[in-house]
Write a protein that holds these residues in place. Structure first.
Motif, mmCIF file in Angstrom:
data_model
loop_
_atom_site.group_PDB
_atom_site.id
_atom_site.type_symbol
_atom_site.label_atom_id
_atom_site.label_comp_id
_atom_site.label_asym_id
_atom_site.label_seq_id
_atom_site.Cartn_x
_atom_site.Cartn_y
_atom_site.Cartn_z
ATOM 1 N N UNK A 1 1.053 -1.194 -0.206
ATOM 2 C CA UNK A 1 -0.093 0.077 0.029
ATOM 3 C C UNK A 1 0.762 1.265 0.015
ATOM 4 N N UNK A 2 2.184 1.133 0.146
ATOM 5 C CA UNK A 2 3.028 2.322 -0.043
ATOM 6 C C UNK A 2 3.664 2.597 -1.391
ATOM 7 N N UNK A 3 3.257 1.747 -2.265
ATOM 8 C CA UNK A 3 3.764 2.165 -3.671
ATOM 9 C C UNK A 3 3.006 3.481 -4.179
ATOM 10 N N UNK A 4 2.258 3.731 -4.027
ATOM 11 C CA UNK A 4 2.044 5.203 -4.531
ATOM 12 C C UNK A 4 2.354 6.070 -3.976
ATOM 13 N N UNK A 5 2.831 6.077 -2.559
ATOM 14 C CA UNK A 5 3.470 7.254 -1.951
ATOM 15 C C UNK A 5 4.977 7.108 -2.292
ATOM 16 N N UNK B 1 7.316 16.413 0.879
ATOM 17 C CA UNK B 1 8.108 15.108 1.071
ATOM 18 C C UNK B 1 7.913 14.566 2.764
ATOM 19 N N UNK B 2 7.838 15.668 3.416
ATOM 20 C CA UNK B 2 7.776 15.431 4.901
ATOM 21 C C UNK B 2 6.347 14.629 5.113
ATOM 22 N N UNK B 3 5.283 15.358 4.682
ATOM 23 C CA UNK B 3 4.063 14.577 4.834
ATOM 24 C C UNK B 3 3.884 13.197 4.108
ATOM 25 N N UNK B 4 4.436 13.113 3.083
ATOM 26 C CA UNK B 4 4.441 11.721 2.486
ATOM 27 C C UNK B 4 5.257 10.802 3.255
ATOM 28 N N UNK C 1 3.282 9.717 6.124
ATOM 29 C CA UNK C 1 2.075 8.938 5.970
ATOM 30 C C UNK C 1 2.534 7.512 5.937
ATOM 31 N N UNK C 2 3.687 7.164 5.018
ATOM 32 C CA UNK C 2 4.319 6.025 4.764
ATOM 33 C C UNK C 2 4.556 5.359 6.067
ATOM 34 N N UNK C 3 5.072 6.011 7.189
ATOM 35 C CA UNK C 3 5.369 5.520 8.440
ATOM 36 C C UNK C 3 4.008 4.970 9.135
ATOM 37 N N UNK D 1 5.188 5.203 14.772
ATOM 38 C CA UNK D 1 5.044 6.568 15.443
ATOM 39 C C UNK D 1 5.289 7.689 14.446
ATOM 40 N N UNK D 2 6.519 7.518 13.827
ATOM 41 C CA UNK D 2 6.857 8.658 13.018
ATOM 42 C C UNK D 2 7.759 8.097 11.856
#
Length: 562
Positions: free
Chosen positions: A126-130, A199-202, A205-207, A213-214
């Motif tokens: 599910x991380x692939x698009x990100x 990038x930070x938000x992306x 979200x992956x984490x 937690x981050x």
């Protein structure tokens, strides 16, 4: 065959993924360890071909980011990389769960399985698009920085080409060059902020999708940090502040005296001597020949290595329009050779980057010849950077080939630069940890944190006269922060290893070289901590791991002031 003649073929991802799936099933259905080992070898051969094609493309893209063919190919490969990773992780999962694990570990060792376990925790389909979006954002930043065309001294310069002006004996020129450099980022402030914010938000979200937690925890998994935790790095950073920053304050006071300034400013920071910084003597071709002579004389292994590098033309070192920033070394396993990329600009950094990237390249050369399995050749990045940074110091007996009568100046410049770099590397790491612990921060809050950390790690800097740095945005020039997050503390850890090799070499160069060669031959068969300790070196992440090394270097600095 020269590198320019190496063929590039776009990987057939569909076919490749089908082949990986078939090998996964074959592995799963194998009746014994021998059959599984054979499948692992088949997969290794597929990966070698794929990785070589992908790397050739990346080299040609970074050499000229304006080349539409390789730019498009690079973008396509980056978009497909996460999809391919899913297939490889499916194989890793059945490998990790093999009923013949004991026999496989006898062949590959247990560290491979520890690293696989870490990689499985860092990925989900599910991380692939990100991940694809992340790769696009990184390419935007690369392209933006490579597009710089800055009018200065009647010329059009890229960012790297401003470096000699930032080291000019004329203080006004240094200041103007620093301002021109910063103005590029000021003019593109909105773009830099927007790319990084995304990038930070992306990455956060992956984490979160992985239940972490981050992104700090995810970054440690992605960097395969298999022998230490974030608290160990925090402990290392603490020791750097206590043991190295005070020495660096003294280094900068000495530097200010040498160059004759009472009000030491940011634009004085990279200017070390009143009569100018040490510069390499000779044309680029002459410097390359000096490099050939140095490695030919250094050892039988380096002689074989440098002959291979020249025979296949495995360098691209001159700075030019459209070229990506920075320097790197990468491997081309299908051809059993590495490749060195750099941006020479006529400063002492040209020699630094040559010896540094040659350290990586030599390690690749050694691993290819001494370690059978590709998965055991590459260690984690602190070890890789130990190879390169130590090589910078172990080449000292040949530095006169590059610097002639300025060799003593270069030695002092290099030693002081090494010491002052260590806290900067910690600052970059600490900044990223702060940012990813607070993904809600605005661009202004991130800049405030950078300025706060600057006072902790580099209190001698006065940025007040250059807006880009004064507003706390100087981190935006550090491409690692955008491109490969948390890959930076590795340099500071490695610098501590390099200083130990340098200290040893001052007493017995032959013994130091033999220890370094043994260090390099371990490749990725052990963790960073295990390689350091088995080499008889002090581990920098442990309490007291810096003191004796720093004392040795401080003594040398005191005795070699100019």
């Amino acid at each position: 065959m020269k590198f320019s003649e190496f063929p590039y073929q776009r990987p057939d991802y569909q076919k490749l993924m089908e082949e990986i799936s078939a090998l996964t099933e074959k592995f799963k259905n194998a009746a014994c360890a021998k059959e599984q080992l054979a499948v692992m070898k088949e997969l290794e051969e597929l990966r070698i071909k794929f990785y070589t094609d992908e790397t050739i493309c990346n080299i040609r893209y970074t050499v000229d980011t304006r080349d539409k063919f390789y730019s498009d190919e690079h973008e396509y490969n980056e978009s497909m990389s996460p999809v391919l990773q899913e297939k490889l992780q499916e194989f890793n999962k059945v490998l990790f769960e093999s009923p013949f694990r004991k026999e496989l570990e006898e062949e590959y060792g247990s560290l491979l399985f520890k690293n696989i376990e870490i990689s499985l925790k860092s990925f989900s389909p599910e991380l692939i698009p990100l991940m694809q979006e992340e790769n696009k954002l990184v390419q935007q930043y690369e392209t933006l920085c490579a597009s710089a065309q800055i009018e200065f001294d009647g010329k059009i310069c890229n960012l790297s080409q401003l470096t000699p002006y930032q080291q000019s004996p004329d203080r006004a020129v240094r200041k103007a060059a620093m301002q021109a450099y910063g103005n590029f980022f000021d003019e593109h402030q909105a773009e830099c902020d927007e790319i990084y914010d995304k990038l930070v938000k992306n990455r956060t979200e992956q984490a979160h999708k992985l239940g972490l937690p981050s992104y700090v925890e995810l970054a440690f998994l992605l960097r395969t940090r298999n022998c230490y935790e974030p608290q160990d790095i925090a402990n290392f950073r603490r020791q750097v502040v206590e043991d190295i920053v005070p020495i660096n304050n003294e280094i900068k006071r000495n530097q200010a005296k040498r160059i004759g300034v009472d009000d030491f400013k940011l634009y004085d920071n990279t200017y070390f001597f009143a009569d100018g910084n040490p510069l390499p003597h000779g044309t680029p071709d002459e410097l390359m020949e000096a490099g050939r002579q140095m490695y030919t004389e250094m050892s039988p292994e380096t002689a074989e290595f440098i002959k291979m590098m020249f025979d296949h033309d495995l360098f691209d070192v001159l700075s030019k329009e459209g070229k990506a920033m920075g320097g790197y070394c990468t491997g081309l396993p299908l051809y059993h050779v590495p490749f060195i990329f750099a941006n020479w600009n006529g400063t002492a950094g040209d020699v630094d980057v040559l010896t540094h990237e040659a350290g990586h390249a030599f390690a690749d050369f050694i691993a290819d010849r001494y370690i059978e399995h590709i998965d055991l050749r590459s260690p984690t990045m602190e070890v890789c950077e130990s190879h390169s940074m130590s090589m910078e110091f172990l080449t000292a007996p040949w530095h006169h080939l590059f610097f002639k009568e300025d060799t003593a100046k270069y030695e002092l410049f290099h030693a002081e630069s090494a010491m002052t770099f260590i806290p900067y590397g910690c600052q970059v790491d600490h900044f990223q940890e702060s940012v990813y612990r607070h993904p809600e921060w605005t661009p202004e809050q991130r800049n405030q944190e950078w300025n706060r950390l600057e006072k902790l790690y580099r209190p001698y800097l006065d940025n007040s006269e250059v807006n880009f740095y004064n507003r706390g945005a100087g981190w935006q020039r550090q491409l690692h922060i955008y491109e490969c997050p948390f890959y930076y503390i590795d340099y500071s850890l490695a610098q501590m290893i390099s200083l130990q090799f340098w200290s040893l070499s001052m007493h017995d160069h032959k013994a130091a070289w033999e220890k370094y060669l043994a260090f390099t031959k371990m490749g990725g068969t052990k963790t960073f901590v295990d390689i350091v300790k088995s080499s008889g070196l002090q581990c920098p992440i442990e309490d007291g791991g810096l003191k004796s090394t720093i004392a040795d270097i401080k003594e040398w600095l005191d005795q070699n002031q100019i």
